[in-house]
Design a protein around this motif. Structure first.
Motif, PDB file in Angstrom:
ATOM      1  N   LYS A  34       5.032  -5.708  -0.462  1.00 27.24           N
ATOM      2  CA  LYS A  34       4.657  -4.413  -1.038  1.00 27.24           C
ATOM      3  C   LYS A  34       4.833  -3.294  -0.010  1.00 27.24           C
ATOM      4  O   LYS A  34       4.758  -3.524   1.191  1.00 27.24           O
ATOM      5  CB  LYS A  34       3.211  -4.455  -1.531  1.00 27.24           C
ATOM      6  N   ILE A  36       4.212  -0.166   2.469  1.00 27.62           N
ATOM      7  CA  ILE A  36       3.094   0.194   3.343  1.00 27.62           C
ATOM      8  C   ILE A  36       2.782   1.689   3.247  1.00 27.62           C
ATOM      9  O   ILE A  36       1.747   2.139   3.724  1.00 27.62           O
ATOM     10  CB  ILE A  36       3.365  -0.206   4.804  1.00 27.62           C
ATOM     11  N   LYS A 154      -3.194   2.707   6.520  1.00 26.58           N
ATOM     12  CA  LYS A 154      -4.450   2.035   6.166  1.00 26.58           C
ATOM     13  C   LYS A 154      -5.038   2.618   4.883  1.00 26.58           C
ATOM     14  O   LYS A 154      -5.481   1.878   4.001  1.00 26.58           O
ATOM     15  CB  LYS A 154      -5.468   2.136   7.304  1.00 26.58           C
ATOM     16  N   TYR A 156      -3.438   4.257   2.477  1.00 25.10           N
ATOM     17  CA  TYR A 156      -2.553   3.913   1.352  1.00 25.10           C
ATOM     18  C   TYR A 156      -2.800   2.464   0.902  1.00 25.10           C
ATOM     19  O   TYR A 156      -2.964   2.206  -0.295  1.00 25.10           O
ATOM     20  CB  TYR A 156      -1.075   4.108   1.734  1.00 25.10           C
ATOM     21  N   LEU A 157      -2.841   1.545   1.853  1.00 29.66           N
ATOM     22  CA  LEU A 157      -3.024   0.135   1.501  1.00 29.66           C
ATOM     23  C   LEU A 157      -4.383  -0.112   0.861  1.00 29.66           C
ATOM     24  O   LEU A 157      -4.517  -0.943  -0.034  1.00 29.66           O
ATOM     25  CB  LEU A 157      -2.800  -0.759   2.722  1.00 29.66           C
ATOM     26  N   THR A 158      -5.416   0.614   1.319  1.00 28.12           N
ATOM     27  CA  THR A 158      -6.756   0.484   0.709  1.00 28.12           C
ATOM     28  C   THR A 158      -6.721   0.958  -0.737  1.00 28.12           C
ATOM     29  O   THR A 158      -7.245   0.298  -1.628  1.00 28.12           O
ATOM     30  CB  THR A 158      -7.784   1.306   1.518  1.00 28.12           C
TER      31      THR A 158
END
Length: 161
Positions: A34, A36, A154, A156-158
């Motif tokens: 996916k 990042i 971080k 974005y991924l959360t």
């Protein structure tokens, strides 16, 4: 930007891998990791290369990106960043930033199913066309400072889940 857009789902739960290709189908790719980070770039260079108001990118980890058919060629300015195109239909497919081997900037509209894509950040808003808006959560007149990227990834991924 509308306040409700900040809380939208950034990516769906579609299972990997994701396949895609250029307009004519001679070059095909597969994504097995996916993104990042997702972006819209308003710089005049992207406007000209995309023949649009901005370009879209999804930063894909390099080990999760593969060309599975055909052979893309380098186009654009042939400079520090290498822009890859289909040699037949000349679709701008992805970019490999010079000196950064950890990810590939995929043009997400090359995916067979790009409807999940939403830019999380937008860059070079100092050069954007006056009528353009995106739902990006973060906007930058040029680029984020290098030390901001870790926090952006971080966040974005959360949000992406």
């Amino acid at each position: 930007m509308h306040p409700e857009q900040k809380e939208q789902i950034i990516m769906d739960d579609r299972k990997l891998p994701w396949d895609g290709g250029c307009r004519c189908g001679q070059v095909r790719l597969r994504i097995s990791a996916k993104p990042i980070l997702t972006m819209a770039c308003h710089c005049t260079g992207c406007q000209k290369m995309a023949a649009s108001a901005y370009s879209l990118s999804a930063a894909i980890p390099s080990d999760g990106f593969a060309i599975i058919q055909g052979e893309p060629v380098i186009g654009g300015l042939h400079g520090a960043s290498r822009h890859y195109f289909c040699p037949y239909c000349m679709s701008w497919m992805f970019t490999r930033p010079d000196g950064i081997d950890s990810f590939v900037n995929l043009r997400p509209t090359m995916l067979d199913e790009p409807s999940w894509f939403v830019p999380f950040i937008e860059t070079w808003t100092s050069e954007k066309l006056s009528w353009v808006s995106t739902p990006a959560v973060h906007s930058y007149k040029t680029l984020p400072a290098f030390d901001e990227y870790e926090g952006l990834v971080k966040e974005y991924l959360t949000r992406a889940g």
